[in-house]
Design an enzyme around this catalytic site. Structure first.
Site, PDB file in Angstrom:
ATOM      1  N   THR A   1     -23.819  17.497   8.396  1.00  0.00           N
ATOM      2  CA  THR A   1     -24.040  17.504   9.845  1.00  0.00           C
ATOM      3  C   THR A   1     -24.600  16.167  10.349  1.00  0.00           C
ATOM      4  O   THR A   1     -25.440  15.557   9.709  1.00  0.00           O
ATOM      5  CB  THR A   1     -25.022  18.631  10.198  1.00  0.00           C
ATOM      6  OG1 THR A   1     -24.463  19.844   9.720  1.00  0.00           O
ATOM      7  CG2 THR A   1     -25.249  18.732  11.685  1.00  0.00           C
TER       8      THR A   1
ATOM      9  N   GLU B   1     -23.863  27.154   8.981  1.00  0.00           N
ATOM     10  CA  GLU B   1     -22.608  27.625   8.368  1.00  0.00           C
ATOM     11  C   GLU B   1     -21.585  28.045   9.429  1.00  0.00           C
ATOM     12  O   GLU B   1     -20.855  29.009   9.250  1.00  0.00           O
ATOM     13  CB  GLU B   1     -22.879  28.784   7.392  1.00  0.00           C
ATOM     14  CG  GLU B   1     -23.761  28.443   6.216  1.00  0.00           C
ATOM     15  CD  GLU B   1     -23.217  27.310   5.352  1.00  0.00           C
ATOM     16  OE1 GLU B   1     -21.993  27.089   5.358  1.00  0.00           O
ATOM     17  OE2 GLU B   1     -24.033  26.631   4.709  1.00  0.00           O
TER      18      GLU B   1
END
Lengths: 666, 659
Positions: B138, B421
Site C-alpha cells: 500500500t 485486504e
C-alpha cells in the site's frame, strides 16, 4: 507547506459551484452579522499564541488533561477580559479553544454555576456563587452512579438529616452507589453538587441536590471521608477527568442542601417543592444542544470525507483515462451525499428547537408550562434520532476515507469518540425514544376518545375521521409526488400515523392479554421505538421543507431544495418496507424513488465541495489532514507522521532491549 | 463468587454448554488443545495484557516486540511448531497483541512468489530472525487498486541491479506493519521498468535497516505513520526510497524474471498465487472478525444480566436490562449473527480446502467462483460484524464507553477489517460482476457454478406462509431470501442492459448501477448464509439440546434480516403486508425464547477472563467491584499530575485580582 498552492482539484470544484457558499453560511449562522461576529471570535483564539500547542494526537492522556486545564484557565480569564458574555458567543469561544472537545471546567461552567443560579437560595448564592465565579470553588455535578444512569429514581447515595447537629450525613452505601462519570470530578473540582436520596425523620423524600466540599482548599487533598479519583481511560474524552466519588459518613451543614424549592427545616420537617415540571426546561435546553451538536459533528465528518474524496484519485472509470476522483464513483456519492443532506436537516432542526425553547421560555418563567410537555417529548426523540444517525454517519464518513480515515490524522476518529457518548448521556437513546412514544400513545388515546390534539402530533386527529374505514389509516391513498418536498412530508406523515396507530393497537392487544401495564409496554417497545422514529423522521422532513421557503437567494434555495429532496427520498428508500406495507407508495413509485435518489447524487455532485465549505470550519477547528481547506493531503500526512512519538528517536529503544538480544541468541 | 444474577442464568440452560463449545471447536480434542494453549500463554506473565488500557503507543509497541521475542522461546519450550495443531490457537490466545505478524507475510510472500533458490536463501534467515521482514504494498496514494501503485524499479543492465525510487509523495509506502520501527527488510511492490518499458507491478526484496545497528540504509527514509484508532502495538510505517539499488536476484522471480540481458520472461501460471491472495480474505475472518464479535457479545450479554435498571413491575426489584425487549432486540440478533457467521466460515474453509486440492491438480475451473466467494463474504461478514460490535458497545451505555469494558478496543480493531485486504465496496462489486455474468449465462441456458445455480431456477410466485409459525420453517424463509436475491440480481442486470442498449457506454452504465449491484451482491451472500445456517442445523446432533437452540438462532438470524430489510421482501409482493406482520410477530417471540439461553450461548464461546480483558464481561459477573478496582490502577490516580501545581493551584488562588 504553509505556502503551498491550493490543490487543483479543489480549486476546480470551488469554481464550478452554482451558488455562493458565504450566503449559505449566513443562513446556518442566523444572519451575516452572526457570521461576522463568530469569525471575529474565532480570530481572537486562533491568533492568540497562548492557545497554541502540540498536536493532541501525540500526547498522553495526562498531558492532554494538563493542556486542557491550562487552556481552560486561560479561557476563563480571557472571556472576562474581552467581555464576552452572550451564551452563544461563549460557546463559540470555548469550542474554538478546545476545538470541539470537552474540557475539565465544562461541568463547572455548564452545570455547577447554572444550578446554583436556579436552585440555590439567596443566602446560598452569597456563600457559593461569587467564590465559584472567581474559581476559588471549582464544582461539578455528581448525578450518575456506577449502578444507575438514566433511571434517576434508582440512585442509591443517601443524605440523612441529623437534627442534633443540623447536618446531613452523606453516604455511598454500596459499590454501585459510587458516583461515577461526572466530568471534572476526578482531579479538578474541590466541590460537587451531589444528588442523593434525602432521608429525614425516618422517611425517604426522593432525590435532592447538596453542595459537598470534596477537596481541601489550599492543598487540594481529598477531605476525610471522601474517596475521589479518575475513572480511567475511555474511548475518547481524554481531556476530561471523569471521576468517582465515595462518601463515608461525610457531614455537611443543613444549609448546604439546595433549598430554593424543597426545604428541610432545622427540626427535620420536610417542605415539598411546588412543581417538578420546571426541570423539564433545563432538559429541553440541553437536548436541543445535542441536536445541534449532532449536526455540527456530522458536518465536520462530511467536510473531511467530501474534500478528501475530491482530492483522492483511484482506479479507473473509463479505460485509458486518468484515475478519477473517488467522488465521481456512484457508490461514494451514495455514501456521502445523503449524510451531507442529513447534516443540513439537523442544523435546521437544532435551530428550530432552540428558537422554540427561547420563544416559550418567557412563558415558562411566568409559570405557563402548557407547551412544555410536547416540546419535552419531541426533544427526547429528536435527541435520540439525531445522535444515532450522526453517530452512524460519522463512521460512514470515516469508512469512506478508506485506510487513511483510520489514521488519527484524518480527525474523524476523534470526532467519533467525542460524539458517540451523546447516544448515552442526558438520557439513553432507547429510553428517550420510549418517552416520545409515551407521548404519542397518549395523544393517540386522546384522539381515539374524541379529543383534538395540537402541535406536531396533530396529524393523529385525521385518524378519527377515518375510523369508519376498516383498513389502515394510510391506505386511503395519499397521492405522492416524488419531486415535491411538500408531498413527501405528507408521505412521512402517513407513515408516522400508521406506525403510531400500529404500536398503540399492539399495546392494546397486549393489555387485553396480560395483566400488567408494564409487561404490555415492554412487549410492545420495539414497535413503540419504531413509531417514535417515524414521528421524528416526519418532523425533520417537515422542518427541512419549511426552511426552503425562508431562503431568499434563488441559487441557494435551488441547491437546498435538491438536498431536501435527497434527504426525504433517501429516507424512503431506506425504509421502503414501511411505505409499501402501509400502501403509501406502490412498487413502481419505490423504484422511481430509488432511481431519483441516484439522479440527485449526480445533480448534487458539482456543488458537493461548496456545500461543505459553507459549514465554514476553520482548519484548526477541523483538526484533519485529510480535510484541509487547501487539499494538500499527502504532503501534510508525511509532515504529521514525522512528529509521531514512535519517531522521536531514529532507532527505537526496543531494538537494543529485545531485537538485538534475540538475534544474538537464535 | 459468581454474581447470583449471572449464576441463575446458567442454571436454566436448555442445552449442554460444554457440548456446544466442542461443536464450535470442531471436536472435543480440539477444545482440549485450544485450552492447553490458552492456559500456557495466560499463565506466562510476559504475555499479560493487564495494563494494556493504560499504556502509551510506545509502551504498547515495546510490549508487542517483547512478546514476539518471548513467543519464540515459549514455542520451543512447549514443543509447538508452525505446522502443529496448537499453532492456530496461539494468536487467538494472545488476542493478536504481538509484533512481527508482517514478518510472517514476508516469509509467505517469498515462499509463494520466490524461486527455489530465493526461498533457500531468505527463508532460513527469516526463520532464525537474522532479519525481520515486512510487506510493503500500500502507498499513500493507492490501496486496493494495485495497478495504480507509483513506486518504480528500473533495471540497470550495466550493474545488473534494480534502482528503486519513490518518485512523488503519493508513491510513498504507507501503512505496512512492522515497518515503522522493526523491519530490516521488506518486500516492495513496484512498477518494473526494463529498457524504458513498464511491465507492471512486481515484488522486490529491499533491505531498509542495518543488521548491525538498525540505522536506516542509505537512500531510505522510513518511520512510523503515527497514532491510529487501534493497533498501537504495531509500528505501521512509511518508506521512501531514493535510488536504492538491489541486485537482480532480489526480484521475486518464480513467475516473472528479468534476465541479465534485460529480457523479461513470464513463466508458469500465476493462478495459484492469485488463489493464495484470495484465501487471505477468508482466513482472516475467524481471528480478526468472528472472535471480536463473539467477545463483544459475551461482554454485552453478561453485563446485561448483571445490570439492573428501572422497574418492569411496580413493587418488584429493578429488572435486568436484558429483560427489556429493546435490549434483546439490540443484542440477540448479534448473537445469532455470530453463530451464523461461525457456520458460514466453516463452510468457506471447507470450500477453499477443496478448491486448493483442485488447483493443485491444475484444475482452475473453480477459481472465479472462489474469488467471488472470498470478496463477497469478506465484505459482508466484516461489515455486519463491525456494526454488530458497535451495537454491543452502545448497548452497554456509559460503561461501554470506558476502555476498561474492553469494547472500544474490540470495535476499533474489527473496523479496520472493512478496509484491509480489499475495501469492502470494491469487493462487493467484484462479486456483483461474477453474479451478473452468471445470471446472463443462466438466462441463456448455459451451465453456471454450483453456488449460483439458483439463478437459473427463477420461480414466480408468492410466499406460501399462512400464519406466523410458518415463518419458523427454514424452507419458507430460505425461499424468501432466494427470491429476493434473484430479484435484486436480475433487476440490476436488466438495468445494466437497458442503459447499454440506450447507448450509454459500458463503464458509465456500470458506474450508474453500482449502488444496486453492491446491494445485489450483499443479498446473494445473505441468502447463502441463511441457507447454510439452516442446512447446518439439519445436520447437528439432536442430543443435548444443541440442535434445538441452534434452530432458534437460525430462525432469529433469518427473520431479523427480513424484519430489518422489509422493503426488499415486500417490493414485488413476494411477502405481503399481512405476512410481514407475521414475520415481525415471530421475530419478537423468538427474542423472548432465546433470552433464556443468552448467557449459556455466550459461555459456549469459552473465552477466559484474561482474553476478554473486560471489567464488564468477566465470568463471575462482579462488574462494579472490578470496574472500581481497575479504575484505581489508572495512572491518572497513581501519578501526581503536574496540572494541579502548574495550573489549578494558581487558578484556585490569586484569582479575584485577575478576574
Amino acid at each position: 507547506a504553509a505556502t503551498m498552492p491550493m490543490n487543483a482539484d479543489l480549486r476546480r470544484e470551488r469554481a464550478a459551484a452554482t451558488f455562493q457558499p458565504e450566503l449559505l453560511t449566513h443562513i446556518l449562522d442566523g444572519g451575516a452579522e452572526r457570521t461576522r461576529r463568530r469569525k471575529e471570535i474565532e480570530a481572537l483564539v486562533i491568533n492568540d499564541p497562548d492557545f497554541h500547542h502540540e498536536d493532541l494526537n501525540f500526547l498522553s492522556r495526562s498531558q492532554r488533561y494538563e493542556q486542557a486545564v491550562r487552556k481552560s484557565s486561560l479561557m476563563v480569564m480571557k472571556l472576562r477580559e474581552y467581555g464576552i458574555a452572550d451564551p452563544e458567543e461563549i460557546y463559540w469561544f470555548k469550542s474554538f479553544v478546545h476545538r470541539g472537545r470537552p474540557e475539565p471546567l465544562d461541568l463547572h461552567l455548564g452545570m455547577f454555576l447554572p444550578t446554583l443560579l436556579t436552585q440555590a437560595t439567596p443566602e446560598q448564592q452569597d456563600r457559593f456563587f461569587m467564590p465559584a465565579w472567581n474559581l476559588e470553588i471549582i464544582g461539578t455535578y455528581a448525578q450518575t452512579e456506577m449502578g444507575h444512569g438514566t433511571h434517576l429514581r434508582g440512585l442509591e447515595t443517601t443524605a440523612t438529616y441529623d437534627p442534633a447537629t443540623q447536618e446531613f450525613i452523606l453516604n455511598s452505601p454500596t459499590v454501585t452507589s459510587i458516583k461515577w462519570w461526572p466530568g471534572g470530578l476526578g482531579k479538578t473540582s474541590n466541590h460537587a453538587i451531589v444528588l442523593a436520596q434525602l432521608y429525614t425523620q425516618g422517611q425517604c423524600k426522593g432525590l435532592h441536590a447538596f453542595i459537598v466540599p470534596i477537596r481541601q482548599l489550599g492543598t487540594h487533598e481529598p477531605l476525610p471521608g471522601i474517596t475521589v479519583g479518575d475513572i480511567g481511560p475511555k474511548f475518547g474524552y481524554d481531556e476530561m477527568d471523569n471521576g468517582y466519588l465515595k462518601m463515608d459518613n461525610f457531614r455537611i451543614p443543613r444549609e448546604n442542601m439546595l433549598m430554593k424549592y424543597a426545604k428541610v427545616e432545622p427540626d427535620g420537617t420536610y417542605v415539598k417543592p411546588l412543581s417538578d415540571k420546571l426541570t423539564y426546561g433545563t432538559m429541553v435546553f440541553i437536548r436541543s444542544l445535542i441536536v445541534g451538536d449532532s449536526a455540527r459533528s456530522l458536518s465536520r465528518a462530511c467536510t473531511i470525507a467530501i474534500r478528501y474524496s475530491a482530492v483522492r484519485h483511484q482506479s479507473e472509470l473509463k479505460p485509458g483515462e486518468p484515475e478519477p476522483q473517488i467522488l465521481d464513483y456512484q457508490t461514494q456519492q451514495y455514501k456521502l451525499f445523503p449524510l451531507l443532506a442529513t447534516a443540513y436537516a439537523f442544523h435546521f432542526v437544532g435551530a428550530y428547537i432552540k428558537n422554540t425553547y427561547h420563544r416559550i421560555s418567557g412563558d415558562i418563567n411566568e409559570g405557563d408550562l402548557s407547551e412544555l410537555p410536547e416540546l419535552h417529548a419531541l426533544t427526547a426523540g429528536l435527541k435520540a434520532f439525531t445522535s444515532w444517525t450522526a453517530n452512524a454517519g460519522i463512521e460512514e464518513c470515516r469508512m469512506a476515507c478508506g485506510g487513511h480515515g483510520y489514521s488519527r490524522c484524518s480527525g474523524i476518529p476523534d470526532i467519533y469518540v467525542t460524539f458517540t457518548p451523546s447516544c448515552t448521556y442526558e438520557g439513553e437513546n432507547t429510553v428517550m425514544m420510549l418517552q416520545t412514544a409515551r407521548f404519542l400513545v397518549k395523544s393517540y388515546t386522546q384522539v381515539s376518545s374524541g379529543q383534538q390534539v395540537t402541535g406536531m402530533v396533530s396529524y393523529l386527529n385525521e385518524l378519527s375521521r377515518q375510523r369508519i374505514q376498516p383498513q389502515h389509516v394510510a391506505a386511503r391513498a395519499v397521492t405522492v409526488w416524488i419531486n415535491d418536498p411538500v408531498s413527501l412530508v405528507e408521505a412521512y406523515k402517513a407513515r408516522a400515523a400508521r406506525l403510531v396507530e400500529a404500536a398503540a393497537k399492539n399495546l392494546q392487544a397486549e393489555l387485553n392479554h396480560r395483566k400488567s401495564k408494564e409487561d404490555a409496554w415492554n412487549r410492545t417497545s420495539v414497535d413503540l421505538v419504531r413509531a417514535s422514529e417515524a414521528h421524528c423522521h416526519y418532523v425533520i422532513v417537515k422542518l427541512f421543507t419549511a426552511k426552503l421557503s425562508e431562503i431568499s437567494n434563488a441559487a441557494v434555495r435551488a441547491v437546498m431544495t435538491e438536498l431536501c429532496l435527497l434527504y426525504a427520498l433517501y429516507g424512503i428508500s431506506k425504509n421502503t418496507g414501511d411505505f409499501l406495507q402501509a400502501g403509501i407508495l406502490t412498487d413502481a413509485q419505490v423504484t422511481q424513488v430509488t432511481q431519483r435518489v441516484k439522479e440527485l447524487l449526480a445533480v448534487i455532485r458539482p456543488n458537493a465541495v461548496a456545500l461543505v465549505d459553507s459549514f465554514d470550519f476553520h482548519d484548526v477547528h477541523l483538526g484533519s489532514v485529510l480535510g484541509r481547506y487547501d487539499g494538500n493531503v499527502y504532503e501534510n500526512m508525511f509532515e504529521w507522521a514525522k512528529k509521531s512519538p514512535l519517531n522521536k528517536t531514529e532507532v527505537h529503544e526496543s531494538f537494543h532491549k529485545h531485537l538485538k538480544p534475540m538475534q544474538a541468541k537464535l | 463468587s459468581v454474581n447470583p444474577d449471572l449464576a441463575s442464568e446458567r442454571q436454566t440452560a436448555s442445552f449442554s454448554v460444554e457440548k456446544l463449545t466442542a461443536q464450535l471447536d470442531g471436536g472435543v480434542e480440539q477444545t482440549r488443545i485450544r485450552r492447553a494453549v490458552v492456559e500456557a500463554i495466560e499463565s506466562d506473565p510476559v504475555f499479560s495484557r493487564e495494563n494494556q488500557y493504560f499504556q502509551s503507543q510506545n509502551e504498547r509497541y515495546e510490549a508487542a516486540v517483547r512478546k514476539a521475542v518471548h513467543l519464540q522461546k515459549k514455542m520451543h519450550e512447549m514443543g509447538w511448531t508452525e505446522n502443529g495443531p496448537e499453532f492456530k490457537y496461539i494468536y487467538r490466545a494472545l488476542s493478536g497483541d504481538v509484533a512481527f505478524l508482517l514478518h510472517r507475510i514476508f516469509m509467505r510472500s517469498i515462499s509463494v512468489l520466490g524461486s527455489d533458490k530465493q526461498i533457500a536463501k531468505w527463508i532460513p534467515l527469516a526463520t532464525q530472525y537474522q532479519l525481520i521482514g515486512s510487506y510493503a504494498q500500500t502507498e499513500l496514494g493507492h490501496g486496493t487498486y494495485l495497478q495504480g501503485l507509483e513506486t518504480t524499479a528500473v533495471f540497470d543492465i550495466t550493474t545488473q541491479e534494480f534502482i528503486l525510487n519513490t518518485p512523488k509523495i503519493s508513491a510513498m509506502k504507507w501503512w505496512p506493519g512492522d515497518m515503522g520501527r522493526s523491519a530490516t527488510h521488506t518486500v516492495v511492490f513496484a512498477q518494473l521498468y526494463v529498457q524504458g518499458k513498464c511491465y507492471g507491478v512486481h515484488p522486490f526484496i529491499v533491505q531498509i535497516r542495518s543488521l548491525q545497528d538498525h540505522s536506516l540504509c542509505p537512500g531510505i527514509t522510513a518511520g512510523d505513520i503515527g497514532p491510529k484508532m487501534n493497533f498501537e502495538h504495531i509500528d505501521n510505517g512509511y518508506l521512501m526510497m531514493q535510488n536504492v539499488r538491489v541486485p537482480r536476484e532480489n526480484m521475486l522471480n518464480k513467475f516473472c524474471e528479468v534476465q541479465p540481458d534485460g529480457t523479461y520472461v513470464r513463466r508458469g501460471s500465476q493462478k495459484i498465487n492469485y488463489f493464495t491472495m484470495t484465501t487471505v480474505r477468508i482466513s482472516l475472518l475467524s481471528d480478526e472478525v468472528l472472535t471480536p464479535l463473539m467477545k463483544a457479545c459475551t461482554i454485552a450479554i453478561r453485563y446485561s444480566v448483571v445490570r439492573r435498571q428501572s422497574k418492569l413491575k411496580p413493587g418488584e426489584e429493578e429488572a435486568k436490562i436484558l429483560d427489556y425487549q429493546t435490549q434483546q432486540e439490540k443484542l440477540l440478533p448479534q448473537l445469532a449473527a455470530a453463530y451464523a457467521f461461525h457456520f458460514i466460515n466453516d463452510y468457506l474453509q471447507e470450500l477453499f480446502n477443496r478448491g486448493y486440492r483442485e488447483i493443485q491438480r491444475k484444475n482452475f475451473d473453480t477459481l472465479p467462483e472462489l474469488h467471488a466467494f472470498s470478496s463477497g463474504f469478506k465484505a459482508m461478514v466484516t461489515q455486519h460484524c463491525t456494526s454488530a460490535v458497535e451495537i454491543c458497545l452502545r448497548a452497554c451505555g456509559g460503561h461501554g464507553y470506558s476502555l476498561l469494558s474492553g469494547l472500544p478496543s474490540l470495535y476499533t480493531k474489527i473496523l479496520a477489517s472493512c478496509i484491509y485486504e480489499g475495501e469492502n465496496t470494491v469487493l462487493l462489486l467484484q462479486t456483483a460482476r461474477f453474479l451478473i455474468k452468471c445470471f446472463m449465462a443462466a438466462s441463456a441456458g448455459q451451465p453456471v457454478p454450483p453456488s449460483v445455480t439458483y439463478l437459473a431456477a427463477v420461480k414466480p410466485g408468492k410466499c406460501p406462509a399462512k400464519n406466523k409459525l410458518d415463518f419458523l420453517s427454514p424452507d419458507i424463509y430460505t425461499e424468501a431470501y432466494q427470491h429476493m436475491a434473484v430479484r435484486l440480481i436480475s433487476s440490476a442486470a436488466a438495468k445494466l442492459q437497458d442503459l447499454i442498449q440506450s447507448g450509454v457506454k459500458k463503464h458509465d452504465a456500470w458506474n450508474q448501477c453500482t449502488v444496486q449491484l453492491a446491494q445485489a451482491a450483499k443479498a446473494h451472500c445473505h441468502y447463502i448464509t441463511v441457507k447454510n445456517f439452516a442446512e447446518t442445523v439439519e445436520k447437528l446432533e439432536t442430543k443435548a439440546g444443541i440442535q434445538k437452540i441452534m434452530k432458534h438462532l437460525c430462525d432469529l438470524f433469518a427473520l431479523h434480516g427480513i424484519f430489518s430489510n422489509s422493503g426488499v421482501f415486500l417490493h414485488d409482493g413476494y411477502i405481503s403486508g399481512v405476512q410481514m406482520d407475521m414475520v415481525t410477530a415471530s421475530y419478537l417471540d423468538l427474542l423472548a425464547v432465546i433470552r433464556k439461553d443468552a448467557v449459556p450461548l455466550v459461555d459456549a464461546f469459552d473465552f477466559t477472563d484474561k482474553s476478554l480483558n473486560s471489567a464488564l464481561g468477566s465470568y463471575d459477573g462482579q462488574v462494579y467491584h472490578r470496574l472500581y478496582e481497575w479504575a484505581q490502577k489508572s495512572p491518572t490516580n497513581k501519578q501526581m499530575s503536574p496540572a494541579y501545581e502548574r495550573y489549578l493551584k494558581p487558578l484556585l488562588h490569586n484569582r479575584p485580582s485577575k478576574l
